[in-house]
Design a protein around this motif. Structure first.
Motif, PDB file in Angstrom:
ATOM      1  N   LEU A 207       0.606  -1.190  -0.098  1.00 38.46           N
ATOM      2  CA  LEU A 207      -0.028  -0.069  -0.099  1.00 38.46           C
ATOM      3  C   LEU A 207       0.758   1.160   0.007  1.00 38.46           C
ATOM      4  O   LEU A 207       0.566   2.261  -0.820  1.00 38.46           O
ATOM      5  CB  LEU A 207      -1.112   0.030   1.159  1.00 38.46           C
ATOM      6  N   ARG A 208       1.815   1.269   0.802  1.00 37.36           N
ATOM      7  CA  ARG A 208       2.707   2.559   0.891  1.00 37.36           C
ATOM      8  C   ARG A 208       3.241   2.523  -0.615  1.00 37.36           C
ATOM      9  O   ARG A 208       3.608   4.005  -1.091  1.00 37.36           O
ATOM     10  CB  ARG A 208       3.776   2.449   1.877  1.00 37.36           C
ATOM     11  N   ASN A 209       4.145   1.636  -1.109  1.00 38.08           N
ATOM     12  CA  ASN A 209       4.842   1.758  -2.290  1.00 38.08           C
ATOM     13  C   ASN A 209       4.078   2.102  -3.425  1.00 38.08           C
ATOM     14  O   ASN A 209       4.581   2.511  -4.328  1.00 38.08           O
ATOM     15  CB  ASN A 209       5.608   0.535  -2.495  1.00 38.08           C
ATOM     16  N   ASN A 210       2.816   1.796  -3.353  1.00 33.83           N
ATOM     17  CA  ASN A 210       1.836   2.263  -4.507  1.00 33.83           C
ATOM     18  C   ASN A 210       0.959   3.501  -4.307  1.00 33.83           C
ATOM     19  O   ASN A 210       0.041   3.723  -5.112  1.00 33.83           O
ATOM     20  CB  ASN A 210       0.984   1.089  -4.834  1.00 33.83           C
ATOM     21  N   ASP A 211       1.233   4.300  -3.185  1.00 36.05           N
ATOM     22  CA  ASP A 211       0.494   5.551  -2.982  1.00 36.05           C
ATOM     23  C   ASP A 211      -1.068   5.148  -2.721  1.00 36.05           C
ATOM     24  O   ASP A 211      -1.752   6.059  -3.333  1.00 36.05           O
ATOM     25  CB  ASP A 211       0.923   6.449  -3.804  1.00 36.05           C
TER      26      ASP A 211
END
Length: 512
Positions: A207-211
């Motif tokens: 989730l973080r890496n894909n904003d």
């Protein structure tokens, strides 16, 4: 037991699982209520999780609504790519999460690993689905007009999951909902909160890496009160609930009262018919696994065995021999076949059912019992048992979440099917026969009335490629494969006039 995932040692307070933060600060407040998660394997306290307050819940719903506004505009194949990455994360943590499932819930390690594999499989399914959310085009009766239908995301999807499959059923809903453009709020069982928190942590980097917008994946913890908030909240576009028929009726009434949508996966009282034409070497292992797997705590557990008179005694003898080989013990030890029930309340339900069998005239051919002593200190271990009974008895009509198998007789196939269908539930069913006519009769419109009907395999062990669910008091919902994705979307019919006149349907004329 040491942490098998990087989980905080102090009590944790779940909020939204987002691209920013998964764990809110967890300074214990004596005025706050918590869920204590104990392992039924050894009775040890695993974690203490703070309950969501009504204020927590409302904040989560507001964040989810805001996330939906952007998430629904992300192209479906892009949403599928994010789910693909989630699948890779679950592959990476399969052993750790499967072990945690086994330890917190009590199912065997192999079944715990299998449950994580179901997450991986539904991720793979959802990735392909993200490019196949098909609508239709239709010919219009009006010239220079085109008709079509398309599918749009619903909004906020609530997911209420049960303890027996603490992570897999969440994934069946969440992965499909996400590729369909919905956002999810998950209320896990209060008996297995830690596995839910672990799942949220596992997908954190993705989730973080894909904003991904904050609020696409949310978690609220609690009991019946949180379920009622979800059921009565008009902001929840779809509520998917897995659990008992009693719970499902309450959810259905509350959601229907606001004209909302519900997807219900409720109780099962599943039967296997064993024909005189059956291959018993095939049937016996399927019966035993179906009856004792997950200590009888699957919604697809085999609870009734309907055996043709001419082979009844042979089947009974074989089952007694097979049950004598079962080893009961710590679910993390792969040499054991059967683990514990979820808690002592479930043990009390088992004991009440055993008493009811005796009271209603039954006789046990494999004796019941509660185990104690070394290795059974949690008080949650019971003996899988088999009782000779009658289909109409109240206890046989009732679903007991425990390893109790009822042995019934039949004479004709019509009699067997009538007994199979003669319960309020309608989830899974099976027949063992090498007779093609019997098999086809069982699968026909005049055969099994269940949502799942199998031939020469047991009642449990559904694959994610087929839609999963049942009829009657099982609730009528369908999850996982096939076209179950349509439950998470809304259908829209479009008509486009690309001509220069305005003809009306049905030949109606209107002139100004």
């Amino acid at each position: 037991m040491q942490s098998i995932l990087p989980l905080p040692a102090q009590p944790v307070k779940p909020g939204t699982s987002t691209g920013q933060q998964f764990w809110h600060s967890a300074t214990a407040d004596r005025t706050e209520k918590t869920i204590d998660s104990y392992s039924p394997a050894d009775g040890q306290l695993i974690a203490r999780v703070h309950l969501s307050t009504r204020a927590d819940y409302d904040r989560v719903v507001e964040i989810a609504q805001a996330a939906f506004a952007g998430w629904r505009l992300v192209p479906a194949p892009r949403r599928g790519e994010i789910v693909r990455q989630m699948g890779d994360q679950f592959r990476r943590y399969k052993r750790e999460l499967g072990t945690l499932v086994s330890y917190e819930m009590g199912k065997s390690l192999q079944e715990g690993l299998g449950e994580v594999q179901e997450i991986i499989d539904i991720c793979d399914f959802a990735v392909g689905l993200s490019r196949q959310l098909y609508g239709l085009s239709m010919h219009s009766e009006r010239p220079a007009h085109r008709m079509l239908e398309q599918w749009h995301p619903l909004g906020v999807v609530g997911i209420i999951s049960a303890f027996n499959f603490p992570v897999a059923v969440w994934s069946w809903n969440a992965m499909l909902a996400w590729v369909c453009g919905d956002v999810c709020i998950w209320k896990p069982s209060e008996k297995t909160p830690l596995t839910a928190l672990a799942c949220q942590q596992i997908i954190g980097d993705v989730l973080r890496n894909n904003d991904v917008p904050e609020g696409v994946s949310c978690l609220v913890t609690g009991g019946r009160d949180v379920g009622e908030w979800l059921a009565r909240d008009p902001r929840i576009a779809l509520l998917s609930a897995t659990g008992s028929t009693r719970m499902g009726k309450a959810v259905a009434e509350a959601v229907a009262g606001r004209l909302g949508r519900s997807l219900l996966e409720l109780g099962g009282n599943n039967a296997i018919i064993v024909s005189e034409h059956a291959d018993l070497d095939l049937a016996i292992p399927a019966i035993v696994f179906g009856a004792v797997g997950t200590a009888g705590q699957r919604c697809t557990t085999t609870r009734r065995l309907i055996v043709q008179d001419s082979i009844y005694n042979d089947v009974k003898k074989r089952l007694k021999h097979a049950y004598a080989q079962l080893r009961i013990g710590n679910p993390l030890d792969e040499s054991f076949h059967v683990g514990p029930l979820i808690d002592t309340q479930a043990v009390a339900g088992y004991q009440a059912a055993v008493k009811a069998v005796y009271d209603q005239g039954g006789r046990f051919v494999v004796e019941p019992g509660v185990l104690s002593g070394l290795g059974f200190e949690s008080g949650c271990y019971v003996k899988p048992c088999i009782a000779e009974a009658e289909n109409h008895w109240p206890i046989v009509q009732h679903e007991t979440f425990a390893p109790i198998l009822y042995l019934l007789r039949y004479t004709t196939l019509d009699d067997a099917i009538a007994q199979q269908n003669g319960v309020p539930q309608g989830l899974s069913s099976s027949i063992f026969t090498l007779n093609m006519r019997e098999a086809e009769r069982f699968l026909s419109a005049a055969g099994s009335d269940c949502g799942i009907a199998n031939v020469n395999i047991g009642t449990s062990g559904a694959e994610i490629g087929g839609a999963f669910g049942g009829e009657k008091e099982t609730g009528g919902g369908r999850e996982s494969g096939s076209d179950a994705w349509k439950a998470y979307m809304r259908r829209q019919t479009n008509t486009i006039n690309y001509g220069t006149t305005l003809p009306l349907a049905q030949g109606i004329t209107f002139e100004l």
